[in-house]
Design a protein around this motif. Structure first.
Motif, short mmCIF file in Angstrom:
data_model
loop_
_atom_site.label_atom_id
_atom_site.label_comp_id
_atom_site.label_asym_id
_atom_site.label_seq_id
_atom_site.Cartn_x
_atom_site.Cartn_y
_atom_site.Cartn_z
N ARG A 1 5.40 -5.48 6.31
CA ARG A 1 5.66 -4.05 6.18
C ARG A 1 4.73 -3.41 5.16
O ARG A 1 4.23 -2.29 5.36
N ALA A 2 4.52 -4.10 4.05
CA ALA A 2 3.63 -3.55 3.02
C ALA A 2 2.22 -3.37 3.56
O ALA A 2 1.55 -2.37 3.26
N ARG A 3 1.78 -4.34 4.36
CA ARG A 3 0.44 -4.22 4.95
C ARG A 3 0.39 -3.13 6.01
O ARG A 3 -0.61 -2.42 6.16
N GLN A 4 1.51 -2.98 6.74
CA GLN A 4 1.53 -2.05 7.87
C GLN A 4 1.56 -0.59 7.43
O GLN A 4 0.78 0.23 7.91
N ASP A 5 2.48 -0.25 6.53
CA ASP A 5 2.61 1.16 6.14
C ASP A 5 2.76 1.39 4.65
O ASP A 5 3.05 2.51 4.21
N GLY A 6 2.60 0.33 3.85
CA GLY A 6 2.64 0.50 2.40
C GLY A 6 4.02 0.66 1.81
O GLY A 6 4.15 0.95 0.61
N THR A 7 5.07 0.49 2.63
CA THR A 7 6.44 0.63 2.13
C THR A 7 7.06 -0.75 1.88
O THR A 7 6.52 -1.78 2.30
N THR A 8 8.19 -0.75 1.20
CA THR A 8 8.87 -2.00 0.90
C THR A 8 10.25 -2.00 1.53
O THR A 8 10.85 -0.95 1.78
N ILE A 9 10.76 -3.19 1.80
CA ILE A 9 12.12 -3.38 2.28
C ILE A 9 12.99 -3.71 1.07
O ILE A 9 12.72 -4.66 0.35
N ASP A 10 14.02 -2.91 0.85
CA ASP A 10 14.96 -3.17 -0.23
C ASP A 10 15.97 -4.22 0.27
O ASP A 10 16.88 -3.89 1.03
N TRP A 11 15.79 -5.47 -0.17
CA TRP A 11 16.68 -6.54 0.28
C TRP A 11 17.85 -6.65 -0.68
O TRP A 11 17.67 -6.83 -1.88
N VAL A 12 19.06 -6.53 -0.14
CA VAL A 12 20.28 -6.54 -0.93
C VAL A 12 21.17 -7.70 -0.47
O VAL A 12 21.50 -7.79 0.71
#
Length: 265
Positions: free
Chosen positions: A163-174
């Protein structure tokens, strides 16, 4: 992998072990958001169990039978096993939705992997036991120190990098700790320490979830949640405590405010 609609915050509940309260928690989050005025959609990827789908079908029938206007998300179950069917339903549910709540099967599933990679918030419910902890990490049998992350943690790590490579965003893993109160105290501390160690290594947040209460199972046939307790039945001490748990969990999830005009209601 389909693109994510930019206006919809995707919350995916994922755990490859069953019995963690995943579907119950997903429904409560969906109704809590809808009760605040957000536009919510739910996507049940488990076409076998279909717990979230049946829960919300029961809720729709209660609304019809009682005439009480309860907050009601739109929802669908992934009945098609094709990528095209998945994408079509995904985008249909995201139309005009502030939040998309996705419930995944308690097993490895290709569509669950795709949903996790598309999430903004990825929630992994677990009970406080090393049986459940084994999904995300392994511990030494004598010291209970974390020895390595599990395959599942590595899977989520790879999805976050993608995801970081694709659109620069992060996944908030909880990681959400359900059913805490019936766990023996020493074991609870050991699991808590192991979670803290692993969180530093793989980068998830740890928050409290819902307790082990009979009331959650009793509400399923009518499709009700603790949000609806005032409209249906008396508010006993168990109800008050459960509503407080839900409020604390929603605050800890740190979800964005919806753009709907009445979202702050």
């Amino acid at each position: 992998m389909p693109e994510r609609p930019p206006h919809t915050h995707v919350i995916v509940f994922a755990n490859e072990k069953g019995g963690t309260g995943k579907s119950t928690t997903a429904v409560h989050v969906a109704i809590a958001l809808a009760a605040k005025g957000a536009r919510v959609a739910c996507f049940d990827l488990d076409h076998r169990q279909r717990t979230v789908g049946r829960y919300l079908d029961n809720r729709a029938e209660t609304i019809r039978r009682s005439g009480i206007a309860l907050p009601m998300p739109k929802h669908a179950t992934h009945s098609s096993q094709t990528e095209e069917g998945f994408e079509e339903t995904w985008f249909r549910l995201c139309q005009d939705a502030d939040f998309l709540i996705v419930d995944t099967p308690g097993r490895d599933d290709p569509f669950a992997r795709t949903a996790a990679a598309l999430s903004n918030t990825l929630v992994t419910p677990m009970n406080d036991s090393f049986v459940d902890f084994d999904l995300i990490g392994q511990v030494h049998p004598e010291t209970f120190q974390v020895t390595r992350p599990s395959f599942y943690s590595e899977l989520i790590w790879d999805a976050r990098k993608q995801r970081a490579r694709q659109d620069g965003t992060t996944i908030d893993w909880v990681v959400l700790r359900n059913r805490l109160q019936h766990i023996e105290a020493r074991n609870m501390r050991r699991v808590s320490d192991a979670l803290t160690q692993l969180a530093k290594r793989v980068g998830f947040r740890i928050i409290p979830g819902l307790g082990e209460r009979v009331i959650y199972r009793e509400m399923f046939p009518a499709g009700l949640t603790m949000i609806d307790a005032k409209e249906f039945g008396q508010m006993g001490l168990a109800h008050v405590a459960a509503r407080q748990e839900l409020r604390e969990m929603m605050a800890a999830l740190q979800l964005p405010e919806a753009d709907a005009p009445d979202a702050a209601a």
